[in-house]
Design an enzyme around this catalytic site. Structure first.
Site, PDB file in Angstrom:
ATOM      1  N   GLN A 111     -10.260  -2.490   2.706  1.00  0.00           N
ATOM      2  CA  GLN A 111      -9.750  -3.156   3.913  1.00  0.00           C
ATOM      3  C   GLN A 111      -9.697  -2.215   5.118  1.00  0.00           C
ATOM      4  OE1 GLN A 111      -5.847  -4.033   1.859  1.00  0.00           O
ATOM      5  NE2 GLN A 111      -5.029  -3.801   3.908  1.00  0.00           N
ATOM      6  N   GLN A 123      -2.883 -12.169   8.240  1.00  0.00           N
ATOM      7  CA  GLN A 123      -3.075 -11.846   6.815  1.00  0.00           C
ATOM      8  C   GLN A 123      -2.380 -12.892   5.941  1.00  0.00           C
ATOM      9  OE1 GLN A 123      -2.850  -7.828   4.845  1.00  0.00           O
ATOM     10  NE2 GLN A 123      -0.771  -8.478   4.342  1.00  0.00           N
ATOM     11  N   ASN A 149       4.157   3.917   0.875  1.00  0.00           N
ATOM     12  CA  ASN A 149       4.864   4.449   2.044  1.00  0.00           C
ATOM     13  C   ASN A 149       5.907   3.432   2.509  1.00  0.00           C
ATOM     14  OD1 ASN A 149       4.627   5.226   5.403  1.00  0.00           O
ATOM     15  ND2 ASN A 149       5.159   6.714   3.871  1.00  0.00           N
ATOM     16  N   LEU A 150       6.770   3.105   1.575  1.00  0.00           N
ATOM     17  CA  LEU A 150       7.652   1.954   1.749  1.00  0.00           C
ATOM     18  C   LEU A 150       8.783   2.228   2.744  1.00  0.00           C
ATOM     19  CD1 LEU A 150       7.848   0.915  -2.012  1.00  0.00           C
ATOM     20  CD2 LEU A 150       6.181   0.239  -0.287  1.00  0.00           C
ATOM     21  N   HIS A 151       9.141   1.185   3.482  1.00  0.00           N
ATOM     22  CA  HIS A 151      10.238   1.271   4.456  1.00  0.00           C
ATOM     23  C   HIS A 151      11.095   0.019   4.301  1.00  0.00           C
ATOM     24  CE1 HIS A 151       7.767  -1.552   6.635  1.00  0.00           C
ATOM     25  NE2 HIS A 151       6.784  -0.673   6.702  1.00  0.00           N
ATOM     26  N   MET A 153       0.850  -1.194   0.000  1.00  0.00           N
ATOM     27  CA  MET A 153       0.000   0.000   0.000  1.00  0.00           C
ATOM     28  C   MET A 153       0.888   1.247   0.000  1.00  0.00           C
ATOM     29  SD  MET A 153      -3.454  -0.935   2.000  1.00  0.00           S
ATOM     30  CE  MET A 153      -2.876  -0.675   3.653  1.00  0.00           C
ATOM     31  N   GLY A 193      11.200  -2.695   5.756  1.00  0.00           N
ATOM     32  CA  GLY A 193      10.454  -3.956   5.758  1.00  0.00           C
ATOM     33  C   GLY A 193       9.991  -4.318   4.349  1.00  0.00           C
ATOM     34  N   HIS A 194       9.458  -3.331   3.619  1.00  0.00           N
ATOM     35  CA  HIS A 194       9.016  -3.599   2.239  1.00  0.00           C
ATOM     36  C   HIS A 194      10.212  -3.939   1.347  1.00  0.00           C
ATOM     37  CE1 HIS A 194       5.663  -0.805   3.558  1.00  0.00           C
ATOM     38  NE2 HIS A 194       4.983  -1.836   3.087  1.00  0.00           N
ATOM     39  N   VAL A 253      10.873  -7.464   9.795  1.00  0.00           N
ATOM     40  CA  VAL A 253      12.050  -6.581   9.916  1.00  0.00           C
ATOM     41  C   VAL A 253      11.765  -5.617  11.064  1.00  0.00           C
ATOM     42  CG1 VAL A 253      13.490  -4.866   8.744  1.00  0.00           C
ATOM     43  CG2 VAL A 253      12.537  -6.792   7.467  1.00  0.00           C
TER      44      VAL A 253
HETATM   45  O1  PAF Z   1      -0.087  -5.793   3.764  1.00  0.00           O
HETATM   46  C1  PAF Z   1      -0.479  -4.888   2.996  1.00  0.00           C
HETATM   47  O2  PAF Z   1       0.227  -3.913   2.723  1.00  0.00           O
HETATM   48  C2  PAF Z   1      -1.863  -4.990   2.383  1.00  0.00           C
HETATM   49  O3  PAF Z   1      -2.770  -5.565   3.272  1.00  0.00           O
HETATM   50  C3  PAF Z   1      -1.883  -5.717   1.035  1.00  0.00           C
HETATM   51  C4  PAF Z   1      -1.472  -7.160   1.160  1.00  0.00           C
HETATM   52  C5  PAF Z   1      -0.966  -5.004   0.044  1.00  0.00           C
HETATM   53  C6  PAF Z   1      -3.312  -5.699   0.457  1.00  0.00           C
HETATM   54  O4  PAF Z   1      -3.774  -4.401   0.288  1.00  0.00           O
END
Ligand code: PAF
Length: 294
Positions: A61, A155, A32-34, A30, A36-37, A178
């Site tokens: 969600q 999830q 706003n990457l850090h 989604m 962990g991503h 992370v």
């Molecule tokens: O974990 C997330 O960032 C979100 O729940 C995902 C898996 C991208 C689904 O919108």
């Protein structure tokens, strides 16, 4: 790195790679990457030859009182970061691409039981939103393998179940959590914390470790004191309250399906915590299995 919001272009590029016999690895996010991503992107590189990431803040969600509108959006920084981490293609779809009939009117995918407990009980509809968007993204991207972080443990299980039950030909890989040096699990929502709260938030990890040590004692080879689990959960809740949190739950569950721990305690377990610090809701977990005797 190619950036596109266009499905035809996405499909053409992915198809091209497939025809060359290359494996496509997908990291849905989604934004706003850090760090962990970015570790998910590195894991993707281990499983695939062509890495596709997506950024889509999925409206379905988020609950009505949740942070959809203020969820941090940093598209330029994210694109630079992905490029630096050698992502090959960034897919940034609009809402009407993911939900052609509108986010509120589209087909919903639901994962009963697994999606109804813990986070699902505290955030009704949340996992329907996750399962719906992940199914749609799998159909749009058509990856061979998809990588998800284990911080969102439930999830990950929901997505594994969804993929197995709907027969998506996608291998689901869980990547390790992370953490910041304090032990706090990395999350886009950490930026809502002020400096003092960020330090305080490390208590969640400390509590997980405390629970894990208690389990080492009460579930050691000879004992299997399953009757002690509820007491450990409530002491851990109290520990969080004393540290200034409003805990939603501390739960010790079967790691495979989040069901209650069996009488024999012969399975791997997971300790899960969700707690609010001020207005910020944080989740974390720690897997546990019976220590082997040496
Ligand atoms: O974990 C997330 O960032 C979100 O729940 C995902 C898996 C991208 C689904 O919108």
């Amino acid at each position: 790195m190619l950036i596109t919001h266009d499905v035809d272009e996405l499909r053409a590029r992915v198809g091209e790679q497939r025809r060359k016999g290359r494996r496509v690895a997908f990291v849905p996010t989604m934004g706003n990457l850090h760090a962990g991503h970015y570790s998910l992107i590195s894991t993707a590189r281990e499983y695939g030859d062509f890495i596709v990431a997506s950024i889509f803040v999925n409206p379905t969600q988020f609950g009505v009182n949740e942070d959809f509108s203020r969820y941090p959006r940093t598209p330029q920084e994210d694109a630079l970061g992905l490029e630096k981490h050698h992502c090959d293609l960034l897919f940034t779809p609009e809402v009407d691409c993911v939900y052609p009939f509108g986010a509120e009117h589209g087909v919903r995918v639901s994962v009963p039981e697994l999606g109804d407990v813990l986070e699902g009980a505290k955030r009704p509809g949340h996992f329907d939103g996750v399962a719906s968007v992940v199914s749609r993204l799998f159909n749009l991207v058509q990856p061979d393998v998809a990588i998800f972080g284990s911080k969102d443990y439930q999830q990950l299980l929901v997505i594994r179940r969804l993929s197995a039950d709907l027969g998506f030909p996608v291998e689901i890989v869980g990547a390790p959590i992370v953490r910041e040096s304090s032990g706090l699990a990395m999350s886009s929502r950490n930026q809502y914390l002020d400096a003092g709260q960020r330090e305080q938030a490390a208590e969640i990890r400390a509590t997980l470790e405390w629970v894990s040590k208690q389990l080492d004692e009460v579930l050691a080879e000879e004992q299997r004191r399953k009757d002690m689990l509820a007491e450990i959960e409530s002491s851990a809740m109290q520990r969080l309250v004393d540290a200034g949190f409003e805990p939603d739950y501390v739960a010790i569950r079967s790691a495979a399906d989040l069901g209650p721990v069996s009488a024999e305690v012969d399975e791997a377990l997971v300790i899960l915590i969700a707690a609010r610090l001020g207005s910020v809701r944080l989740i974390d977990n720690l897997e546990w299995s019976i220590p082997t005797m040496v």
